[in-house]
Write a protein that holds these residues in place. Structure first.
Motif, PDB file in Angstrom:
ATOM      1  N   SER A 479      61.163 121.321   6.949  1.00 22.96           N
ATOM      2  CA  SER A 479      61.643 120.229   6.472  1.00 22.96           C
ATOM      3  C   SER A 479      60.582 119.253   6.067  1.00 22.96           C
ATOM      4  CB  SER A 479      62.539 119.492   7.563  1.00 22.96           C
ATOM      5  OG  SER A 479      62.675 118.172   7.135  1.00 22.96           O
ATOM      6  N   VAL A 480      60.105 119.178   4.650  1.00 28.71           N
ATOM      7  CA  VAL A 480      59.144 118.667   4.229  1.00 28.71           C
ATOM      8  C   VAL A 480      59.090 117.159   4.408  1.00 28.71           C
ATOM      9  CG1 VAL A 480      57.912 118.009   2.055  1.00 28.71           C
ATOM     10  CG2 VAL A 480      58.789 120.389   2.671  1.00 28.71           C
ATOM     11  N   GLY A 481      60.477 116.538   4.287  1.00 24.13           N
ATOM     12  CA  GLY A 481      60.626 115.107   4.240  1.00 24.13           C
ATOM     13  C   GLY A 481      60.409 114.558   5.642  1.00 24.13           C
ATOM     14  N   THR A 482      60.398 115.417   6.628  1.00 24.30           N
ATOM     15  CA  THR A 482      60.357 115.168   8.123  1.00 24.30           C
ATOM     16  C   THR A 482      58.729 115.201   8.421  1.00 24.30           C
ATOM     17  OG1 THR A 482      62.324 115.888   8.742  1.00 24.30           O
ATOM     18  CG2 THR A 482      61.009 115.363  10.439  1.00 24.30           C
ATOM     19  N   LEU A 483      57.931 116.511   8.186  1.00 24.81           N
ATOM     20  CA  LEU A 483      56.695 116.995   8.319  1.00 24.81           C
ATOM     21  C   LEU A 483      55.927 115.885   7.624  1.00 24.81           C
ATOM     22  CD1 LEU A 483      54.719 118.723   9.854  1.00 24.81           C
ATOM     23  CD2 LEU A 483      55.047 120.358   8.059  1.00 24.81           C
ATOM     24  N   ARG A 484      55.861 115.631   6.419  1.00 23.45           N
ATOM     25  CA  ARG A 484      54.804 114.815   5.474  1.00 23.45           C
ATOM     26  C   ARG A 484      54.367 113.479   6.295  1.00 23.45           C
ATOM     27  NH1 ARG A 484      55.802 110.770   2.683  1.00 23.45           N
ATOM     28  NH2 ARG A 484      54.392 109.887   1.131  1.00 23.45           N
ATOM     29  N   PRO A 485      55.539 112.588   6.660  1.00 23.09           N
ATOM     30  CA  PRO A 485      55.053 111.287   7.143  1.00 23.09           C
ATOM     31  C   PRO A 485      54.375 111.495   8.589  1.00 23.09           C
ATOM     32  CG  PRO A 485      57.533 111.533   7.102  1.00 23.09           C
ATOM     33  CD  PRO A 485      56.782 112.877   6.279  1.00 23.09           C
TER      34      PRO A 485
END
Length: 606
Positions: A479-485
């Motif tokens: 999940s890019v949206g979870t991992l990035r931040p």
């Protein structure tokens, strides 16, 4: 006429609550969806934000509406002056036969831009604000030409001579309006206006909720930009929805210091319309979240002293260090602040905690909050109008909004239905048909989850863009949206943004940009110095210590030295990075992340 000494809105806080108590209900359906809606009905509201503007201009003509830096000083425009100029320009559009065609705005945020917008909307001409980057930073103006060809404007607005090349690209055969006539072949705004007749009032009174107020082109963060139809009704409804969840707006006209571009829905619809709908004051911030520019924001705080501050996460990340080391700036920021608000991307939890800590230290009663939405939803669809401590909580549906949580593969997509939702896309019936499901809900492509599976009133949490996510070779979803931040938060300010990589690979990797303060710690070949290498390895180690398995750990990282490129679709001028575009354009660097032996540019988790 521009005033130099007029009173802004705002002042001492009233007893009105910051947040209204949310009331939501849920309903599972036979096909596996979960419907979530507010049980508070949408209240009565004007047909258009223009009607709100005209009413406020009559109620308090001497109040400051907008202030803009010109030559280092503030040039100011009151509500009454803005009304007079907008009506004169509206008559000029009628006289020249331009009131029934779109108005293409090349200029950035300015008094001229605002007055043109109000004039056009008053007589029913759709406004098409375009990203300044497409005019001033683009080498070929290709996107600008595409937009102009699609909307066929009658009037092109270019503030000054800096837009001359963009005018050449799109202005042929069209009337060009400029502030002072210094754009070649342009008409000065003073020459276009005329004494308003009764026809201006008649055209305004004839506006309908379904009439198009704006065509806003999406940023292209996940695909080719398309023109979203923004009707008068959806924009006005969205401001009523916001007013119902933030009741203080009714008694405390908001004061904003804002840089967010009006070519995007956050700045142009959410923020500007909040001022227009509630009789407030907008200080146009000439600063930006970048070194050498954020200092302007800090300077402007002393004059504006906002009651509501709205920004993207990158803006908070850049401003926060200045507030932490400058007590006077912090005092100006927090002195009247009711709400600190972020949207458009996830805010790293580390930033959230620092902001909350700074506010507590200043004795401020400011509340941090966020909402979720799209250009297609005017933009707010949910809001966290209740106390939260997690930066990834998106809140609950606004009054008059219904959400459908729909299983899509291993994710759950959130879809929207309500008075604030677009009817579709300009001259693209194919895109319009594909945008809505069989129940009339707008497909958003955003993944969410319930913050508390047993309590829908706890709100939703963001799980990224479905199109951005990918699988590892093990079949594990990332999940890019979870991992990035999480990665940015673990870097403790070392990184400003990141692109998550690893599709079909054995592990998650990342490309990342350093904070400008650390740019000199990478040599001409992109190789980090040893101390930086240790800090990056420690960042990845801290992330791994948070748990979450292989899909939430970054094993290798490469520092990018070239900024994200606008013309290549890698970034918007609002700062949102297109993950897929960066990975595609920099495929050679992505390949280095998994090379064996490990190249000098790549840092491995410690």
């Amino acid at each position: 006429m521009y005033s130099t000494d007029v009173a802004p809105a705002g002042g001492r806080p009233t007893s009105a609550p910051t947040f209204a108590v949310p009331h939501v209900e849920s309903e599972p359906t036979a096909d596996g969806r979960l419907l979530i809606r507010s049980t508070d009905p949408l209240g009565e509201h004007p047909v258009s934000v223009v009607h709100s503007f005209r009413a406020h201009s009559e109620a308090h003509p001497d109040r400051l509406l907008v202030a803009e830096r010109v030559g280092g000083n503030w040039a100011r425009l009151t509500w009454g002056e803005a009304r007079e100029q907008a009506d004169r320009l509206a008559q000029g559009l009628l006289d020249r036969g331009l009131a029934d065609r779109p108005v293409l705005v090349l200029s950035g945020n300015s008094r001229l831009h605002l007055v043109v917008t109000l004039a056009a909307m008053t007589v029913g001409a759709p406004v098409v604000p375009t990203s300044v980057a497409y005019s001033l930073q683009s080498a070929d103006h290709a996107k600008l030409r595409t937009m102009a060809d699609l909307v066929e404007p009658g009037l092109v607005v270019a503030e000054d001579a800096s837009f001359a090349q963009a005018v050449v690209a799109v202005g042929e055969g069209r009337t060009v309006l400029s502030a002072g006539g210094d754009v070649p072949e342009s008409v000065p705004v003073a020459d276009l206006g005329a004494a308003p007749t009764a026809e201006v009032d008649r055209r305004c009174a004839a506006l309908g909720r379904d009439d198009v107020a704006k065509v806003l082109f999406t940023s292209g963060s996940t695909g080719t930009p398309k023109g979203v139809l923004c009707t008068h009704g959806m924009l006005s409804a969205n401001q009523q929805q916001i007013r119902q969840i933030w009741p203080f707006l009714t008694e405390e006209p908001p004061v904003l210091l804002d840089w967010l571009p009006w070519s995007h829905t956050f700045g142009g619809n959410h923020d500007v319309n909040m001022v227009l709908a509630n009789g407030g004051t907008l200080w146009i911030d000439d600063g930006r979240p970048a070194p050498g520019l954020v200092e302007r924001t800090v300077r402007n705080l002393a004059d504006a002293r906002p009651t509501v501050y709205l920004n993207v996460p990158a803006g908070y990340a850049t401003l926060l260090p200045h507030l932490e080391r400058d007590p006077a700036a912090a005092e100006a920021f927090f002195s009247r602040l009711r709400l600190g608000f972020f949207a458009a991307a996830a805010l790293p939890q580390q930033l959230w905690d620092r902001i909350e800590g700074l506010a507590a230290g200043a004795g401020a009663g400011m509340r941090m909050t966020t909402s979720w939405g799209l250009t297609e939803t005017a933009p707010a669809a949910t809001s966290a109008h209740f106390p939260i401590t997690r930066s990834d909580v998106l809140g609950v549906p606004l009054p008059g909004v219904e959400l459908a949580l729909v299983p899509v593969g291993e994710k759950t997509e959130v879809r929207v239905r309500g008075a604030n939702v677009t009817p579709g896309y300009h001259r693209r019936p194919d895109l319009t048909a594909a945008a809505f499901d069989e129940h009339g809900f707008l497909r958003t492509g955003d993944a969410v989850a319930l913050a508390d599976p047993d309590d829908v009133a706890a709100g939703l949490v963001f799980r990224g863009r479905i199109a951005e996510d990918f699988k590892l070779s093990t079949g594990t979803f990332v999940s890019v949206g979870t991992l990035r931040p999480k990665l940015l938060s673990a870097s403790h300010g070392l990184l400003t943004d990141a692109v998550v990589c690893g599709q079909d690979g054995d592990c998650v990797t990342a490309l990342a940009w350093l904070h400008p303060d650390h740019a000199g710690r990478v040599d001409g070949n992109g190789v980090p110095e040893e101390s930086l290498r240790r800090e990056l390895a420690a960042t990845m180690a801290r992330l791994a210590a948070e748990g979450g398995g292989s899909s939430q750990c970054v094993e290798r990282l490469l520092v990018l030295t070239e900024p994200a490129q606008l013309d290549a679709g890698e970034i918007t001028d609002k700062g949102y990075v297109n993950q897929a575009a960066v990975r595609d354009r920099r495929a050679d660097l992505v390949a280095l992340l998994t090379a064996d032996p490990v190249p000098p540019r790549v840092v491995v988790r410690g």
